[in-house]
Design an enzyme around this catalytic site. Structure first.
Site, PDB file in Angstrom:
ATOM      1  N   ARG B  42       5.108   2.745  18.512  1.00  0.00           N
ATOM      2  CA  ARG B  42       6.536   2.893  18.693  1.00  0.00           C
ATOM      3  C   ARG B  42       6.789   3.860  19.828  1.00  0.00           C
ATOM      4  O   ARG B  42       5.954   4.708  20.121  1.00  0.00           O
ATOM      5  CB  ARG B  42       7.155   3.439  17.416  1.00  0.00           C
ATOM      6  CG  ARG B  42       7.020   2.452  16.279  1.00  0.00           C
ATOM      7  CD  ARG B  42       7.265   3.156  14.994  1.00  0.00           C
ATOM      8  NE  ARG B  42       7.541   2.173  13.945  1.00  0.00           N
ATOM      9  CZ  ARG B  42       7.329   2.394  12.661  1.00  0.00           C
ATOM     10  NH1 ARG B  42       6.890   3.556  12.263  1.00  0.00           N
ATOM     11  NH2 ARG B  42       7.600   1.463  11.780  1.00  0.00           N
ATOM     12  N   THR B  43       7.957   3.731  20.448  1.00  0.00           N
ATOM     13  CA  THR B  43       8.310   4.680  21.491  1.00  0.00           C
ATOM     14  C   THR B  43       8.561   6.031  20.838  1.00  0.00           C
ATOM     15  O   THR B  43       9.513   6.195  20.095  1.00  0.00           O
ATOM     16  CB  THR B  43       9.573   4.235  22.234  1.00  0.00           C
ATOM     17  OG1 THR B  43       9.388   2.899  22.670  1.00  0.00           O
ATOM     18  CG2 THR B  43       9.830   5.115  23.430  1.00  0.00           C
ATOM     19  N   GLN B  44       7.658   6.966  21.091  1.00  0.00           N
ATOM     20  CA  GLN B  44       7.811   8.289  20.487  1.00  0.00           C
ATOM     21  C   GLN B  44       8.375   9.275  21.489  1.00  0.00           C
ATOM     22  O   GLN B  44       8.861  10.319  21.132  1.00  0.00           O
ATOM     23  CB  GLN B  44       6.452   8.800  20.006  1.00  0.00           C
ATOM     24  CG  GLN B  44       5.718   7.791  19.194  1.00  0.00           C
ATOM     25  CD  GLN B  44       5.546   8.231  17.764  1.00  0.00           C
ATOM     26  OE1 GLN B  44       5.770   9.384  17.431  1.00  0.00           O
ATOM     27  NE2 GLN B  44       5.173   7.314  16.905  1.00  0.00           N
ATOM     28  N   GLN B  45       8.249   8.938  22.729  1.00  0.00           N
ATOM     29  CA  GLN B  45       8.812   9.773  23.773  1.00  0.00           C
ATOM     30  C   GLN B  45       8.982   8.906  25.007  1.00  0.00           C
ATOM     31  O   GLN B  45       8.232   7.955  25.215  1.00  0.00           O
ATOM     32  CB  GLN B  45       7.884  10.946  24.064  1.00  0.00           C
ATOM     33  CG  GLN B  45       6.478  10.524  24.391  1.00  0.00           C
ATOM     34  CD  GLN B  45       5.648  11.708  24.859  1.00  0.00           C
ATOM     35  OE1 GLN B  45       6.134  12.614  25.518  1.00  0.00           O
ATOM     36  NE2 GLN B  45       4.371  11.695  24.522  1.00  0.00           N
ATOM     37  N   TRP B 149      14.531   4.252  23.912  1.00  0.00           N
ATOM     38  CA  TRP B 149      14.808   5.648  24.278  1.00  0.00           C
ATOM     39  C   TRP B 149      15.761   5.718  25.475  1.00  0.00           C
ATOM     40  O   TRP B 149      15.358   6.081  26.570  1.00  0.00           O
ATOM     41  CB  TRP B 149      13.505   6.386  24.566  1.00  0.00           C
ATOM     42  CG  TRP B 149      13.585   7.806  24.100  1.00  0.00           C
ATOM     43  CD1 TRP B 149      14.300   8.808  24.693  1.00  0.00           C
ATOM     44  CD2 TRP B 149      12.956   8.391  22.959  1.00  0.00           C
ATOM     45  NE1 TRP B 149      14.160   9.965  23.989  1.00  0.00           N
ATOM     46  CE2 TRP B 149      13.336   9.746  22.918  1.00  0.00           C
ATOM     47  CE3 TRP B 149      12.114   7.898  21.970  1.00  0.00           C
ATOM     48  CZ2 TRP B 149      12.901  10.628  21.933  1.00  0.00           C
ATOM     49  CZ3 TRP B 149      11.680   8.766  20.988  1.00  0.00           C
ATOM     50  CH2 TRP B 149      12.068  10.118  20.961  1.00  0.00           C
TER      51      TRP B 149
END
Lengths: 204, 273, 241
Positions: B42-45, B149
């Site tokens: 997953r896009t964590q940053q 994000w």
């Protein structure tokens, strides 16, 4: 656990027409447990200057005694009683002396000066002064006191009306605060008399 | 009368099957176990990022601006990235945040526009509908702990010809205002845009001409270039008006560096220490 | 990253910490008061995050039926998602039953919807105001996971602690000794206040909260719901500083 909320308690002071009022609740607690309900937090500095010290109960006592000493020293040195304005600065510098190991109290001050003008002030635990023209609040119920005072207070209240205003402000605020309440005391200071009243409050 | 005919039209409602007439409240889908769940990233940053997008309404339209930089951390990595993207005929999307997620969102919206066009019913999605779709996507993704994000501005001319300008971000937070800005722009440029509009009275944007709006936006972009370390003095301005969506060629805002001459630390190379 | 070349020496088998926080707090305050045949639901229109004002005109009140208005504060995305879902459920209900549910039923539905997300809650404080089945004004208030209660007045949101004691004092007449010429309110009875009084209480409450709370201000929306007359919205300015 916040030290400021360990014992609970709240104070409020208000300006009226030629008079001031200062009030506090009577609770002393150990977090959620109520220990006593005769814990007054308002004291007399002079005949017409009073101050409240809500916060950590042991510091309330310590600072009250320290201030009594300093007010007496002032009286001996200057050969006159201290003015409320001067007293506010005295309290402030007493607190700032302990800038990096503070007393955990947030004082409110109310008095009438030599020109018979009402005066109130409050400060944070390291002595940052706030000279308000209307009212000052302090303690665990301070947000609620702000909400009440902001909607009830109006300029130029006579002594009796000021008493009613500050009483309603305090009672309704502390009734919504788990750490304050269990009785209340109100002082009304006029130029020639001081009245102390105990309020009948919710005891739950 | 049952207005959801697919399962029960012509048949009386069956109290044995649906005693409280709860139809058409959908049944939750059964839990499925995804064997690859551990392998899904997953896009964590955010990785490659775009900085602020500005948007302002004016008389007869909406204007947006974004610079052409996509940064990789503090590295100015790509200097010709277009962050203002037309969606359909009357809508403009401005993106800040992760540029990979932005590309994915562009594809989603492209699919949306295509499937709407394939209906061939003469209807095209207007900005508020596209915005509703996008904000739902953003909220669903955040609820799956797998956010896009980004912070997006959606602008355009709505079905009634009124200017439309709204914001949505990675949390699914939505709001609308006559002027908007994402990221640093919200701190540095939005006060300038608000001042410009509030001077023109209530509903001030209705008294703002397009060329005036352009001047305000350009000066705000200059401020951003001066103070946002992730900004570039190469940006595009786009408008949506009756003429349709117009995205400009990249441009520069004139800057002034004369003041730096006598200042230590502003990089005069023959400076002596 | 844990494939092939990556070092696994730090691998503990413990779940990875996720840095993404799916919640935010968007400030604002809501309030509702009910009386004999009407209810009032009010909210400020500021929406903020931290020290930034996102917009000065954000709606926090939703008209659900002719006689029910819902107000939501907390995390804006959850608030609007909840309101949208509530409206959808009411639409479905209408199309299967050709009528709208009562306020009490909507309240119970809201509680099940909030509790349905007990383990990933809507960060939203909900207040419903309107006319109940018996024709009296009513207020229902909820916590984020669905605990709810019928009351006569309730404040929620950023300035709840400023406003609620004021409402206790003015609506429930707390700490006020009764006027001896007026019969005291029997226990359990709800206070009956005229519309003008309640309206000025709402305005006083919000101007006070605006003065002392940075997340409250910009505008005030007041929904009045009167029995037999439906709901009406009025808007007033608040300080924008």
């Amino acid at each position: 656990m916040s030290i400021m909320e360990l014992n609970g308690g709240s104070c409020v002071a208000m300006v009226g027409k030629g008079c001031v009022a200062i009030a506090c609740d009577l609770r002393l607690g150990n977090q959620a447990l109520t220990i006593a309900c005769n814990h007054e937090k308002v004291f007399a500095a002079t005949e017409r200057t009073y101050y409240g010290l809500p916060g950590l109960a042991s510091d309330t006592i310590t600072v009250r005694d320290k201030l009594r000493q300093r007010v007496n020293l002032y009286a001996m040195k200057e050969e006159r009683t201290i003015e409320p304005e001067t007293f506010a600065h005295l309290v402030s510098s007493t607190l700032y002396e302990r800038r990096f190991g503070p007393y955990f109290i947030e004082p409110v001050i109310a008095g009438i000066n030599v020109k018979d003008e009402p005066f109130i002030a409050a400060m944070d635990l390291i002595g940052c002064l706030n000279f308000a023209k209307d009212f000052v609040v302090s303690g665990t119920a301070s947000e609620k006191l702000f909400g009440m005072a902001e909607s009830l207070w109006e300029p130029d209240l006579e002594a009796e009306d000021l008493f009613e205003t500050i009483s309603q402000t305090l009672l309704n605020a502390v009734d919504r605060d788990a750490y304050s309440g269990w009785g209340a005391v109100v002082w009304v200071i006029e130029k020639d008399k001081v009245t102390k009243r105990w309020l009948k409050a919710r005891m739950d | 009368m049952n207005h959801f005919p697919s399962t029960s039209w012509g048949k009386p409602r069956n109290d044995a099957l649906d005693p409280y007439a709860s139809f058409p409240i959908h049944q939750g889908r059964p839990q499925t176990n995804d064997v690859f769940a551990d392998g899904v990233q997953r896009t964590q940053q955010p990785i490659v990022t775009g900085t602020s997008v500005l948007g302002i309404k004016f008389k007869g339209g909406v204007m947006m601006a974004a610079d052409n930089l996509a940064s990789y951390g503090s590295l100015a990595r790509f200097k010709d990235i277009v962050r203002l993207h037309p969606v359909g005929e009357q809508t403009l999307l401005g993106a800040s945040g992760d540029m990979a997620d932005f590309q994915q969102v562009k594809r989603l919206l492209e699919n949306l526009i295509t499937s709407e066009a394939l209906q061939d019913d003469g209807h095209a999605l207007n900005p508020s509908q596209i915005y509703e779709y996008l904000s739902n996507v953003m909220y669903q993704k955040r609820s799956k702990f797998d956010p896009f994000w980004n912070a997006f501005l959606v602008g355009g001319l709505d079905h009634d010809g009124e200017p439309f300008l709204s914001y949505v971000d990675l949390l699914g937070t939505t709001y609308s205002s006559p002027s908007l800005a994402t990221g640093y722009g919200n701190h540095l440029a939005q006060p300038l845009l608000r001042r410009a509009l509030e001077r023109l009275g209530p509903d001030g944007y209705k008294n703002l001409e397009e060329d005036e709006a352009k001047k305000i936006i350009q000066s705000a972009m200059r401020v951003l270039f001066y103070r946002d370390a992730r900004a570039l003095n190469k940006f595009q301005i786009a408008t949506v008006t009756k003429r349709g969506v117009e995205v400009s060629e990249p441009m520069e805002a004139p800057t002034e560096w004369g003041f730096a001459e006598g200042l230590r630390g502003y990089g005069n190379s023959d400076e002596t220490y | 990253m844990t494939s092939q070349g990556a070092k696994l020496s730090n691998y503990t088998g413990a779940p990875q910490q996720r840095s993404f926080n799916p919640y935010s707090d968007n400030g604002g305050t809501i309030l509702a008061i009910s009386s004999e045949n009407f209810a009032i639901v009010a909210a400020d229109t500021r929406q903020s995050e931290g020290y930034s004002i996102q917009t000065r005109y954000a709606k926090k009140c939703y008209q659900l039926t002719d006689e029910v208005v819902m107000a939501v504060v907390g995390f804006q995305a959850d608030g609007t998602a909840l309101a949208k879902r509530v409206k959808q459920r009411l639409e479905w209900y209408y199309h299967t039953h050709s009528e709208v549910p009562s306020l009490a039923s909507i309240a119970r539905m809201v509680q099940t919807m909030l509790y349905g997300k007990r383990f990933f809650p809507y960060y939203a404080h909900v207040i419903l105001g309107g006319i109940d089945r018996d024709g009296t004004g009513a207020v229902y208030s909820f916590d984020p996971v669905g605990s709810y209660e019928r009351e006569s007045c309730r404040a929620a949101g950023a300035a709840q602690s400023l406003v609620q004691p004021f409402l206790d004092n003015m609506v429930y007449s707390k700490n006020q000794t009764a006027d001896p010429s007026v019969a005291p309110l029997p226990k359990g009875e709800r206070p009956v206040l005229p519309m003008e009084t309640v309206l000025s209480l709402v305005i006083d409450a919000f101007t006070g909260a605006t003065e002392r709370h940075i997340e409250v201000g910009d505008g005030l929306q007041i929904w009045t719901i009167v029995k037999g007359e439906g709901a009406k919205l009025r808007e007033l300015p608040l300080k924008r500083d």
